[in-house]
Design a protein around this motif. Structure first.
Motif, PDB file in Angstrom:
ATOM      1  N   GLY A   1       0.775  -1.347   0.101  1.00  9.67           N
ATOM      2  CA  GLY A   1      -0.171   0.022   0.058  1.00  9.67           C
ATOM      3  C   GLY A   1       0.851   1.332  -0.057  1.00  9.67           C
TER       4      GLY A   1
ATOM      5  N   SER B   1      -0.255   3.926   2.491  1.00 13.54           N
ATOM      6  CA  SER B   1      -0.373   4.519   3.797  1.00 13.54           C
ATOM      7  C   SER B   1      -1.209   3.781   4.577  1.00 13.54           C
ATOM      8  CB  SER B   1      -1.029   5.948   3.393  1.00 13.54           C
ATOM      9  OG  SER B   1      -2.333   5.698   3.109  1.00 13.54           O
ATOM     10  N   PRO B   2      -1.209   3.920   5.886  1.00 17.33           N
ATOM     11  CA  PRO B   2      -1.979   3.053   6.701  1.00 17.33           C
ATOM     12  C   PRO B   2      -3.417   3.468   6.314  1.00 17.33           C
ATOM     13  CG  PRO B   2      -0.466   4.198   8.100  1.00 17.33           C
ATOM     14  CD  PRO B   2      -0.301   4.761   6.578  1.00 17.33           C
ATOM     15  N   PRO B   3      -4.340   2.375   6.215  1.00 17.41           N
ATOM     16  CA  PRO B   3      -5.770   2.375   5.737  1.00 17.41           C
ATOM     17  C   PRO B   3      -6.526   3.334   6.497  1.00 17.41           C
ATOM     18  CG  PRO B   3      -5.335   0.126   6.621  1.00 17.41           C
ATOM     19  CD  PRO B   3      -4.328   1.028   7.029  1.00 17.41           C
ATOM     20  N   GLY B   4      -6.940   4.642   5.750  1.00 20.93           N
ATOM     21  CA  GLY B   4      -7.714   5.484   6.170  1.00 20.93           C
ATOM     22  C   GLY B   4      -7.140   6.815   6.788  1.00 20.93           C
TER      23      GLY B   4
ATOM     24  N   THR C   1      -4.619  10.012   5.253  1.00 19.51           N
ATOM     25  CA  THR C   1      -3.852  10.641   4.213  1.00 19.51           C
ATOM     26  C   THR C   1      -2.559  10.505   4.212  1.00 19.51           C
ATOM     27  OG1 THR C   1      -5.428  12.201   5.201  1.00 19.51           O
ATOM     28  CG2 THR C   1      -4.780  12.686   2.664  1.00 19.51           C
TER      29      THR C   1
ATOM     30  N   HIS D   1       6.566   3.278   2.960  1.00 20.53           N
ATOM     31  CA  HIS D   1       5.907   2.268   2.239  1.00 20.53           C
ATOM     32  C   HIS D   1       6.620   2.074   1.016  1.00 20.53           C
ATOM     33  CE1 HIS D   1       2.493   2.891   4.895  1.00 20.53           C
ATOM     34  NE2 HIS D   1       1.800   1.671   4.377  1.00 20.53           N
TER      35      HIS D   1
ATOM     36  N   ASN E   1       0.933  -4.151  -3.623  1.00 21.64           N
ATOM     37  CA  ASN E   1      -0.278  -3.497  -3.581  1.00 21.64           C
ATOM     38  C   ASN E   1      -0.275  -1.844  -3.616  1.00 21.64           C
ATOM     39  OD1 ASN E   1      -2.930  -4.392  -3.375  1.00 21.64           O
ATOM     40  ND2 ASN E   1      -2.632  -5.184  -1.296  1.00 21.64           N
TER      41      ASN E   1
END
Lengths: 301, 320
Positions: free
Chosen positions: B170, B172-175, B177, B186, B268
């Motif tokens: 990914g 960023s951490p989920p949720g 910005t 990342h 991802n």
């Protein structure tokens, strides 16, 4: 004194009658890494041919969920099992068939195309050359993997399509090589000499020009086989290559898309990855050895 | 602008046309069309041949392929790349969202693998056949043979999961910005995997180039007139060894884009590569066409830059 000179002269004479092929083999044998690669590849090829023997007759697509689902390596299942309990070792051995045949078949296609187009281009020159080389430029500039992906997605993914497409897209570098080599060989003195002796064009091409084209082409094709194997693995990993029940190293690596599998069941995805790595490395070593052996300019210590 | 650059630019357009024609033809020849894909199979019997014909005409599918291609091209030239069949979002917006991420990934790993490859290649060439040289050669061969996506998987397994110090994927951490800091965090593993993939061949090329240059007379001259070794290597040898490297870098770009596509999927990573792989799997043709166009423009521009910098680095080359 005189005797020794005669012996030395004889030795030199004998050396000079050594055929190019024998000389290349002698030089190749001295390349330790290339010999290592060759040995490894012979073993892998034998294992691929005799796969039923190597796996003890075990079927690579036979499922065994009760006994071997996500089974860790044991003496019975050397490399454990995947989700459906299929034997990883058997899949690994049978998977070599896919990788090796994709490499060899697709490169044969690419070599054939590059020989035809490169020869036409180099021999006729002019507008034929212009058209072929501009076409090559277009094909070359494009990221092969993406083009292959498009083609495979439009026409069903299968091992035959993968081979065909990698072959149909993999000839550009070699076509340029053939063309360049023909252009330069044509100007060499011995070709000029043959022409002066009245040898017909066809004979000059077949006897003098083509053999000099084949050596660098063989080196390029060897590296090409390695690249084709990498491409197949990548495509199958994306699910766009060889179709799943068929065991292929890329298909096996596909399981690692899931983080759970990646974290808990290393025996499912590390062996096929290592197999790709070692096979590609062995072929690259061989390519390196061939280049040194076939290039008369390199001086081997 | 010099005439050479203008001529090169004029070559870019036929190349782009060629690529889109090939691509469009492949898709046009594909079995199944959007109309049959839109019909619910349970209701297929309710569609008469006439209805199908009408639906095709509405989408312009009744026209011959060259006409359809011309229409597509006309729109593309005006910046309209169409709409994704699945998400309904404009292809251009989808591309714009992914392209920054992909360019960052590719540019970072290109810079790092060039720097690494050049420095290690020079080290290798300065002490040929030493233990260091052999070690670096092995390192280079492993890099050239390692499937980048497998290295990515290994990095996730050993570094992200094993040591638990970096995220597995990914951006960023989920949720959350993404801030610069967690973007960097990342990107570390994907950039590392992509960098190593390209490092090997650059290292070998630099080594070969340096070895050839170091045996030239003018290097001996530079040494014998008492120049410091650093000046000999940096000013005399390296500049000349650099030339073939520029071509190698330019030629590597298509491969790098292919490699970054796999790396994006493994991690991802929301870039053009992941978008295109998803689009290909779902046969979202407008999105794939858009992606191909964007990639082609990028590769052509990069080759152009490589050609021009070749001229800058080698003053002997004069483009007429």
């Amino acid at each position: 004194m005189a005797e020794r000179t005669a012996a030395a002269q004889l030795e030199i004479a004998q050396q000079s009658v050594e055929t190019p092929r024998a000389r290349a083999w002698r030089r190749f044998r001295r390349h330790r890494l290339a010999m290592l690669g060759l040995t490894y590849l012979i073993v892998i090829c034998l294992a691929a041919i005799a796969a039923p023997l190597v796996t003890g007759g075990r079927d690579p697509i036979e499922i065994n969920p009760a006994k071997n689902s996500w089974g860790a390596p044991t003496w019975e299942f050397l490399l454990g099992g995947d989700q459906l309990g299929r034997d990883i070792w058997a899949r690994l051995v049978y998977g070599s068939r896919v990788s090796l045949s994709v490499g060899i078949v697709s490169m044969s296609i690419a070599v054939a195309i590059s020989l035809v187009l490169g020869t036409l281009s180099g021999y006729f020159g002019g507008s034929v050359d212009m058209i072929i080389m501009r076409f090559t430029d277009v094909m070359m500039v494009f990221p092969g993997l993406i083009l292959i992906m498009i083609v495979v997605s439009v026409f069903e993914p299968s091992i035959w399509n993968v081979m065909l497409v990698i072959g149909l897209l993999g000839w550009t570098g070699m076509a340029r090589l053939v063309r360049g080599q023909i252009l330069s060989v044509r100007e060499w003195d011995f070709v000029m000499a043959a022409r002066c002796l009245g040898a017909p064009d066809r004979m000059i091409m077949a006897r003098h020009v083509l053999p000099n084209v084949l050596a660098p082409l063989m080196v390029a094709a060897t590296f090409g086989i390695a690249a084709a194997i990498l491409t197949e693995a990548g495509l199958s990993f994306l699910g766009l290559g060889v179709k799943p029940p068929t065991p292929s190293w890329g298909v096996m690596l596909n399981a690692a898309h899931s983080l759970t599998v990646l974290e808990r069941y290393w025996w499912v995805w590390i062996p096929p990855g290592v197999a790709v790595l070692l096979t590609v490395m062995a072929i690259n070593f061989m390519g390196d050895g061939l280049r040194d052996a076939l290039d008369p300019r390199t001086i081997l210590s | 602008m010099s005439p050479y650059i203008i001529r090169r630019l004029s070559l870019v357009i036929p190349l782009l046309l060629g690529i889109t024609i090939i691509n469009y033809t492949i898709y046009a020849l594909a079995p199944g069309d959007p109309v049959s894909a839109m019909i619910n199979p349970m209701e297929a019997h309710e569609w008469s041949a006439e209805d199908l014909q009408k639906a095709r005409a509405r989408l312009g599918l009744d026209k011959p392929i060259p006409v359809r291609y011309a229409l597509w091209l006309g729109q593309a030239a005006r910046g309209n790349l169409g709409y994704s069949v699945r998400t309904g979002l404009s292809v251009r917006e989808t591309m714009v969202r992914g392209i920054g991420n992909t360019i960052t990934l590719i540019a970072l790993s290109m810079v790092l693998s060039s720097l690494g490859g050049i420095v290690l290649g020079i080290l290798s060439a300065l002490r040929p056949y030493s233990a260091l040289d052999y070690a670096l050669t092995a390192f280079a061969f492993a890099g050239a043979s390692m499937p980048g996506f497998f290295l990515g998987l290994l990095l996730i397994y050993f570094v992200a999961l094993g040591l638990g110090i970096l995220p597995t994927g990914g951006i960023s951490p989920p949720g959350v910005t993404p801030t610069i800091l967690n973007r960097l965090e990342h990107m570390l593993l994907p950039v590392a995997a992509l960098t190593y993939e390209g490092l090997g061949s650059l290292l070998r090329f630099t080594r070969a180039g340096m070895l050839e240059v170091l045996s030239q007379d003018y290097v001996t001259t530079a040494r014998s007139k008492g120049l410091m070794e650093r000046a000999v290597i940096g000013r005399h040898a390296f500049r000349n060894a650099l030339l073939p490297l520029i071509t190698v870098l330019g030629l590597r770009l298509p491969g790098l884009i292919g490699g970054s596509l796999l790396i994006e999927v493994v991690f991802n990573y929301p870039g053009i590569g992941s978008i295109m792989v998803d689009a290909t799997r779902q046969r979202d043709y407008p999105l794939v066409m858009g992606g191909v166009l964007v990639t082609a423009v990028a590769v052509l521009l990069a080759n152009l830059i490589a050609d021009i910098s070749y001229g800058v680095a080698d003053p002997r080359i004069r483009y007429e």
